[in-house]
Scaffold this motif. Structure first.
Motif, PDB file in Angstrom:
ATOM      1  N   UNK A  99       0.829  -1.205   0.000  1.00  0.00           N
ATOM      2  CA  UNK A  99       0.000   0.000   0.000  1.00  0.00           C
ATOM      3  C   UNK A  99       0.861   1.252   0.000  1.00  0.00           C
ATOM      4  N   UNK A 100       2.000   1.207   0.727  1.00  0.00           N
ATOM      5  CA  UNK A 100       2.910   2.352   0.732  1.00  0.00           C
ATOM      6  C   UNK A 100       3.440   2.624  -0.664  1.00  0.00           C
ATOM      7  N   UNK A 101       3.831   1.574  -1.379  1.00  0.00           N
ATOM      8  CA  UNK A 101       4.330   1.752  -2.740  1.00  0.00           C
ATOM      9  C   UNK A 101       3.285   2.344  -3.658  1.00  0.00           C
ATOM     10  N   UNK A 102       2.056   1.872  -3.552  1.00  0.00           N
ATOM     11  CA  UNK A 102       0.996   2.405  -4.404  1.00  0.00           C
ATOM     12  C   UNK A 102       0.629   3.838  -4.016  1.00  0.00           C
ATOM     13  N   UNK A 103       0.657   4.138  -2.723  1.00  0.00           N
ATOM     14  CA  UNK A 103       0.344   5.502  -2.286  1.00  0.00           C
ATOM     15  C   UNK A 103       1.352   6.502  -2.855  1.00  0.00           C
ATOM     16  N   UNK A 104       2.628   6.122  -2.909  1.00  0.00           N
ATOM     17  CA  UNK A 104       3.647   7.045  -3.398  1.00  0.00           C
ATOM     18  C   UNK A 104       3.430   7.421  -4.854  1.00  0.00           C
ATOM     19  N   UNK A 105       2.822   6.520  -5.614  1.00  0.00           N
ATOM     20  CA  UNK A 105       2.673   6.740  -7.046  1.00  0.00           C
ATOM     21  C   UNK A 105       1.318   7.341  -7.415  1.00  0.00           C
ATOM     22  N   UNK A 106       0.456   7.556  -6.436  1.00  0.00           N
ATOM     23  CA  UNK A 106      -0.841   8.171  -6.705  1.00  0.00           C
ATOM     24  C   UNK A 106      -0.695   9.688  -6.783  1.00  0.00           C
ATOM     25  N   UNK A 107      -1.562  10.358  -7.555  1.00  0.00           N
ATOM     26  CA  UNK A 107      -1.434  11.821  -7.679  1.00  0.00           C
ATOM     27  C   UNK A 107      -1.748  12.555  -6.380  1.00  0.00           C
ATOM     28  N   UNK A 108      -2.609  11.989  -5.545  1.00  0.00           N
ATOM     29  CA  UNK A 108      -2.956  12.641  -4.282  1.00  0.00           C
ATOM     30  C   UNK A 108      -3.017  11.595  -3.171  1.00  0.00           C
ATOM     31  N   UNK A 109      -2.859  12.060  -1.948  1.00  0.00           N
ATOM     32  CA  UNK A 109      -3.035  11.213  -0.774  1.00  0.00           C
ATOM     33  C   UNK A 109      -3.816  12.008   0.259  1.00  0.00           C
ATOM     34  N   UNK A 110      -4.420  11.347   1.254  1.00  0.00           N
ATOM     35  CA  UNK A 110      -5.112  12.094   2.315  1.00  0.00           C
ATOM     36  C   UNK A 110      -4.146  13.023   3.044  1.00  0.00           C
ATOM     37  N   UNK A 111      -4.702  14.031   3.667  1.00  0.00           N
ATOM     38  CA  UNK A 111      -3.886  15.045   4.319  1.00  0.00           C
ATOM     39  C   UNK A 111      -2.940  14.452   5.355  1.00  0.00           C
ATOM     40  N   UNK A 112      -3.415  13.431   6.084  1.00  0.00           N
ATOM     41  CA  UNK A 112      -2.574  12.894   7.158  1.00  0.00           C
ATOM     42  C   UNK A 112      -1.398  12.070   6.625  1.00  0.00           C
ATOM     43  N   UNK A 113      -1.373  11.802   5.305  1.00  0.00           N
ATOM     44  CA  UNK A 113      -0.250  11.065   4.714  1.00  0.00           C
ATOM     45  C   UNK A 113       0.642  11.953   3.841  1.00  0.00           C
ATOM     46  N   UNK A 114       0.324  13.230   3.714  1.00  0.00           N
ATOM     47  CA  UNK A 114       1.073  14.105   2.811  1.00  0.00           C
ATOM     48  C   UNK A 114       2.532  14.246   3.239  1.00  0.00           C
TER      49      UNK A 114
END
Length: 324
Positions: free
Chosen positions: A28-43
């Protein structure tokens, strides 16, 4: 839409995991890094991770680039919390499984050509993948593991209270904003919107469902192993504070002891503590004794097991140390 069609037998065999799965969080961390946006608490977390990326991590991140697909062999059915044990399962992936999962994606252009040696089970490619997973874990998951574990345990404690107070129906209805539970007579359905947009109906057929709470997965995902229960990973309810390393508490107690305190939220035994945190039973017992003498946890015997729970003081310290 993915729909799990459940029987009464399946409902009776629903299990809620008590610890996060390390490779599920890593993927999930790998996929989150490649997404255009993430939730505020993960920015801030994503910014720190991106700044720490190195070429050695590429063989793993190559496999994380599709938001609607992730190779099953990278999340083995056991879904353990111990990195070394989980990596050993990945290392043991049969060559035919690598070929079946990766070759079609390479040939279709969904994965870069440099993944082809791994699809062919080349030993050097396997070693590069392992090195990439270890390196990426060190920057994207390991520094935050105490926070992730504490959040998952707190979420599970809420579900446990709901189970005792109102039963499994309430648990499933309130499990996640991404999930919808409906019942009509002897028919039960648990459904969610999926990333790939197709309608899929799955039936555990009496095998039950193992629910795996996750901090980093963006939406629910099913892992169906015909030899065991169906696995449904779901995102815990988002926090309003950013993901941090929990360093103040680690500085006060030490990293391992802070992790033990965070893992006590749902009343585990000493052996469960050891398994969740990847330490020996003797070490878990020693750290628990120190926390008990400090008035941060209580210990109770239940048959052959020794169970640990937070005291009010321990709960206050855990919340203060994590900024909640």
């Amino acid at each position: 839409m993915v729909t799990l069609r459940l029987t009464a037998t399946d409902l009776g065999r629903i299990v809620l995991r008590s610890a996060p799965a390390v490779l599920l969080e890593l993927g999930a961390a790998g996929q989150r890094l490649l997404r255009p946006t993430v939730p505020e608490h993960l920015a801030a977390w994503r910014a720190r991770c991106r700044a720490a990326l190195r070429p050695v991590m590429r063989p793993y991140l190559d496999l994380c680039r599709r938001p609607d697909w992730f190779p099953d062999f990278l999340t083995p059915p056991r879904l353990g919390s111990d990195l070394e044990g989980a990596l050993a399962e990945v290392d043991a992936t049969p060559a035919e499984v690598l070929a079946a999962e990766l070759r079609p994606a390479v040939e279709a252009g969904h994965l870069p050509p440099r993944v082809a040696p791994l699809a062919a089970a080349d030993p050097a490619a396997r070693r590069r993948l392992r090195d990439a997973m270890v390196a990426f874990h060190a920057v994207a998951v390991a520094p935050y593991w105490t926070e992730i574990v504490a959040a998952v345990h707190a979420d599970r404690a809420v579900r446990g209270r709901a189970m005792v107070d109102a039963g499994i129906d309430r648990v499933l209805r309130e499990l996640s904003p991404h999930l919808h539970f409906a019942s009509a007579g002897q028919r039960y359905e648990l459904s969610y919107e999926c990333a790939f947009g197709a309608d899929v109906v799955l039936s555990p057929a009496g095998r039950g469902v193992t629910l795996v709470p996750s901090y980093l997965v963006p939406q629910p995902a099913v892992r169906d192993d015909p030899a065991g229960p169906m696995v449904l990973a779901y995102p815990i309810r988002p926090t309003r504070r950013e993901l941090t390393t929990g360093q103040p508490l680690a500085d006060l107690l030490g990293r391992t002891r802070a992790a033990v305190l965070g893992a006590v939220a749902d009343g585990p035994s000493t052996s469960e503590l050891a398994r969740r945190l990847g330490i020996s039973v003797a070490s878990a017992s020693q750290h628990a004794a120190t926390l008990r003498h400090a008035g941060l946890i209580d210990t109770h015997r239940a048959g052959p097991s020794v169970l640990h729970t937070l005291t009010p003081l321990g709960g206050d310290l855990l919340r203060a140390g994590s900024g909640r």
